[in-house]
Scaffold this motif. Structure first.
Motif, short mmCIF file in Angstrom:
data_model
loop_
_atom_site.label_atom_id
_atom_site.label_comp_id
_atom_site.label_asym_id
_atom_site.label_seq_id
_atom_site.Cartn_x
_atom_site.Cartn_y
_atom_site.Cartn_z
N ALA B 288 0.84 -1.20 0.00
CA ALA B 288 0.00 0.00 0.00
C ALA B 288 0.88 1.25 0.00
CB ALA B 288 -0.92 0.00 1.21
N ARG B 289 1.99 1.19 0.71
CA ARG B 289 2.90 2.34 0.72
C ARG B 289 3.46 2.58 -0.67
NH1 ARG B 289 5.96 1.11 4.45
NH2 ARG B 289 4.93 2.45 5.94
N ASN B 290 3.77 1.49 -1.39
CA ASN B 290 4.27 1.65 -2.74
C ASN B 290 3.29 2.42 -3.61
OD1 ASN B 290 6.71 0.55 -2.43
ND2 ASN B 290 6.31 -1.35 -3.52
N ILE B 291 1.99 2.16 -3.40
CA ILE B 291 0.98 2.89 -4.20
C ILE B 291 1.06 4.38 -3.88
CG2 ILE B 291 -1.48 3.22 -4.60
CD1 ILE B 291 -1.90 0.28 -4.13
N VAL B 292 1.09 4.71 -2.57
CA VAL B 292 1.14 6.13 -2.18
C VAL B 292 2.40 6.78 -2.75
CG1 VAL B 292 1.25 7.73 -0.25
CG2 VAL B 292 -0.18 5.71 -0.10
N ARG B 293 3.53 6.07 -2.66
CA ARG B 293 4.80 6.64 -3.07
C ARG B 293 4.90 6.87 -4.58
NH1 ARG B 293 8.16 5.99 1.35
NH2 ARG B 293 6.94 7.40 2.61
N PHE B 294 4.50 5.83 -5.33
CA PHE B 294 4.82 5.87 -6.75
C PHE B 294 3.63 6.20 -7.64
CE2 PHE B 294 7.86 2.78 -4.94
CZ PHE B 294 8.96 3.60 -5.06
N ALA B 295 2.43 5.82 -7.20
CA ALA B 295 1.31 5.97 -8.12
C ALA B 295 0.36 7.06 -7.66
CB ALA B 295 0.56 4.65 -8.24
N ARG B 317 -3.89 -2.52 -6.87
CA ARG B 317 -3.80 -1.97 -8.23
C ARG B 317 -3.52 -0.49 -8.13
NH1 ARG B 317 -8.38 -4.85 -8.42
NH2 ARG B 317 -8.39 -6.72 -9.72
N ASP B 318 -2.75 0.00 -9.06
CA ASP B 318 -2.60 1.45 -9.13
C ASP B 318 -2.57 1.86 -10.59
OD1 ASP B 318 0.12 1.73 -10.22
OD2 ASP B 318 0.74 0.78 -8.35
N SER B 319 -2.79 3.12 -10.81
CA SER B 319 -2.73 3.64 -12.17
C SER B 319 -1.52 4.55 -12.28
CB SER B 319 -4.01 4.40 -12.51
OG SER B 319 -4.26 5.37 -11.52
N GLY B 320 -0.41 4.05 -11.79
CA GLY B 320 0.81 4.86 -11.75
C GLY B 320 1.65 4.71 -12.99
N PRO B 321 2.91 5.09 -12.88
CA PRO B 321 3.81 5.08 -14.04
C PRO B 321 4.23 3.68 -14.48
CG PRO B 321 5.00 5.73 -12.06
CD PRO B 321 3.56 5.61 -11.68
N GLU B 359 2.64 -2.33 -16.40
CA GLU B 359 2.70 -1.83 -17.77
C GLU B 359 3.06 -0.36 -17.67
OE1 GLU B 359 -0.36 -1.79 -21.42
OE2 GLU B 359 -0.72 -3.33 -19.92
N ILE B 360 4.04 0.05 -18.45
CA ILE B 360 4.50 1.43 -18.35
C ILE B 360 3.35 2.39 -18.69
CG2 ILE B 360 6.14 3.12 -19.31
CD1 ILE B 360 7.42 1.01 -17.57
N ASN B 361 3.20 3.39 -17.87
CA ASN B 361 2.17 4.42 -18.01
C ASN B 361 0.74 3.91 -17.89
OD1 ASN B 361 3.98 6.49 -18.29
ND2 ASN B 361 4.17 6.16 -20.51
N VAL B 362 0.58 2.66 -17.51
CA VAL B 362 -0.77 2.14 -17.29
C VAL B 362 -0.98 1.84 -15.82
CG1 VAL B 362 -2.38 0.30 -17.81
CG2 VAL B 362 -0.91 1.21 -19.61
N GLY B 363 -0.03 1.10 -15.26
CA GLY B 363 -0.17 0.82 -13.85
C GLY B 363 0.42 -0.51 -13.46
N THR B 364 0.33 -0.79 -12.18
CA THR B 364 0.93 -1.98 -11.63
C THR B 364 -0.13 -2.74 -10.84
OG1 THR B 364 3.02 -0.79 -11.42
CG2 THR B 364 2.81 -2.83 -10.17
#
Lengths: 135, 375
Positions: B288-295, B317-321, B359-364
């Protein structure tokens, strides 16, 4: 103090500060706690710091790192830190995660922590000068 | 009572009142400045008794007018006590009239329901949305829905009419209702879905069909599509989450704590050992921290599973880089922020199963499972 009521209490006892974390802290609260404690070390001229984490049910990578840096910062400010009260399950998961507290001293509980600090403090400095480096 | 307007006029005109044409007031040059100097004191007295600032200012002005009117009758030096007493009386009479009003309030309540001005407009909009939604259904669907919902025809007679079974009619009605809800929301928001994927995703969410939601990857789409995120909220609210699942939105630091608490609570129901509970909570905390940090934005979905064994599954799931090099991200000690580099690899060690797709620019998406150890 800006960290809301009851999340953390920092009490002074003689030369020591006793910081008890009462509930799970999120990352920003953790960082705020770190800052407050470092400030208070300077204000109270504390020589020892005990951080009681018995109430924490999780110590993840960020929490462990924050405690580690906190101890290192306190050392630079002339105070020694002891972390007390790490729960057995928390200890287990920290090991599984590959975490440690590094060189920070730990003790089972508050009493042991105080005993440890008392022992190091009572060592008289060789020539009566301050045994700790103060910036 | 005086309006703010009067208040301003009096406040300003008092100091320059020599020769003013105030009824009954002597053209006495020092009576007027005296009255003006009472203002701060009167304000203090009235404000301390009346909490509402606007009302208090009204009362101060009312007092001033009374004092001014009586100024020529008051002995010199008695102006201040006179003003104080007047202020008290003015406050008391306000309270008295408020009391009276309160006592009589129920007698003046009209029992007729008066339409709020916006009510009709809202009804109108609603009617338009409903009919727009109906138009999106096929004729057969429309007829079945109306026959059941409006005319009250029961399933069995509908089934004989349509030459099918009652179960099939019920299923069909459910699907129709699900689509109807989506179309209604679209019409109400006056929106057209931006992508082809939106409708199937919204239908799946509206119908509460788990399998279908997975097929169209609804959770990811909702993260990416703003319109669907907005519309899916009322759709999800309809159906309370089951006992064995929970979704937590992750955006702030505090959400990390919320996520790990929820995971622990859910896992407690499966009788995980205390140690396992801590391991699960720690792993959830890391991802969950990874989501806050990166996405910056994402969600953690936690569910209890019982196939093939009882366990808990966490999908973050996140919609990050996205993560460019997954192997590197999963290696110990690799960290892009000032961490220990233990977030993802650590979480993987704590859980039994761990998969990461990005996926780059889609999310993790991180999916991890912990099985309950028997005995």
């Amino acid at each position: 103090m800006d960290e809301g009521p009851g999340l953390v209490s920092i009490l002074r006892q003689g030369d020591n500060l006793i910081a008890s974390i009462h509930t799970a802290l999120d990352d920003s609260e953790m960082v705020r706690f770190q800052r407050n404690l470092i400030e208070q070390i300077g204000r109270d001229r504390a020589r020892g710091v005990i951080i009681d984490v018995a109430a924490l049910d999780v110590l993840d990578s960020f929490g462990a790192r924050t405690l580690r840096t906190l101890a290192e910062m306190a050392r630079l400010r002339g105070a020694e830190t002891v972390i007390v009260g790490i729960q057995p399950d928390v200890a287990f998961s920290m090991v599984a995660l590959g975490l440690g507290t590094g060189t920070v001293h730990t003790a089972l509980d508050l009493e042991e922590g105080l005993a440890y600090l008392g022992g190091t403090h009572s060592l008289p400095a060789p020539d009566g000068t301050e045994p700790h480096f103060r910036p | 009572m005086f309006t703010a307007n009067t208040a301003r006029v009096i406040g300003r005109s008092v100091p320059v009142m020599e020769g003013a044409e105030l009824d009954g007031a002597r053209p006495d040059s020092d009576a007027a400045p005296d009255v003006a100097s009472l203002l701060p004191m009167l304000r203090r007295i009235v404000f301390s008794r009346v909490g509402n600032e606007a009302a208090a200012e009204d009362l101060v002005q009312e007092t001033l007018v009374k004092v001014l009117a009586a100024a020529n009758r008051i002995e010199p030096g008695m102006l201040e006590p006179y003003a104080i007493t007047t202020a008290r009386h003015v406050i008391a009479s306000m309270w008295r009239s408020q009391d009276t009003q309160r006592r009589n309030q129920h007698r003046v309540v009209g029992m007729d329901h008066v339409d709020a001005p916006d009510e009709r407009l809202l009804k109108e909009e609603e009617r338009a949305a409903v009919s727009a939604a109906l138009e999106h259904l096929s004729e057969r669907e429309q007829q079945t829905l109306l026959a059941h919902e409006v005319s009250g025809q029961d399933m069995r007679s509908l089934a004989t009419e349509l030459n099918t079974t009652a179960g099939a009619v019920a299923a069909q009605l459910n699907r129709t209702r699900a689509r109807m809800r989506v179309e209604y929301l679209l019409a109400l928001h006056d929106a057209e879905p931006p992508t082809d994927r939106c409708r199937p995703v919204l239908y799946a969410i509206s119908g509460g069909d788990r399998r279908r939601q997975r097929e169209v990857d609804a959770a990811r789409h909702v993260l990416e599509c703003e319109l669907c995120a907005k519309l899916s909220e009322p759709l999800l609210e309809r159906r309370p989450e089951g006992e064995n699942e929970i979704t937590i939105r992750i955006q702030h630091d505090a959400d990390v704590v919320r996520a790990r608490k929820s995971a622990r609570e859910l896992a407690t129901r499966l009788d995980f050992s205390r140690t396992d509970l801590t391991l699960i909570a720690t792993a959830v905390s890391e991802i969950a921290r990874n989501i806050v940090r990166f996405a910056a934005k994402g969600q953690v979905y936690i569910e209890l599973v019982d196939q093939p064994r009882p366990g808990i599954r966490i999908v973050a799931r996140d919609s990050g880089p996205g993560i460019p090099d997954i192997d590197q991200a999963l290696a110990d000690g690799y960290s892009t922020y000032n961490g220990l580099g233990l977030g993802l690899p650590g979480a993987r060690r704590l859980m039994d199963e761990f998969t990461l797709t990005s996926e780059i620019n889609v999310g993790t998406t991180v999916t991890m499972t912990k099985w309950r150890t028997e005995g």
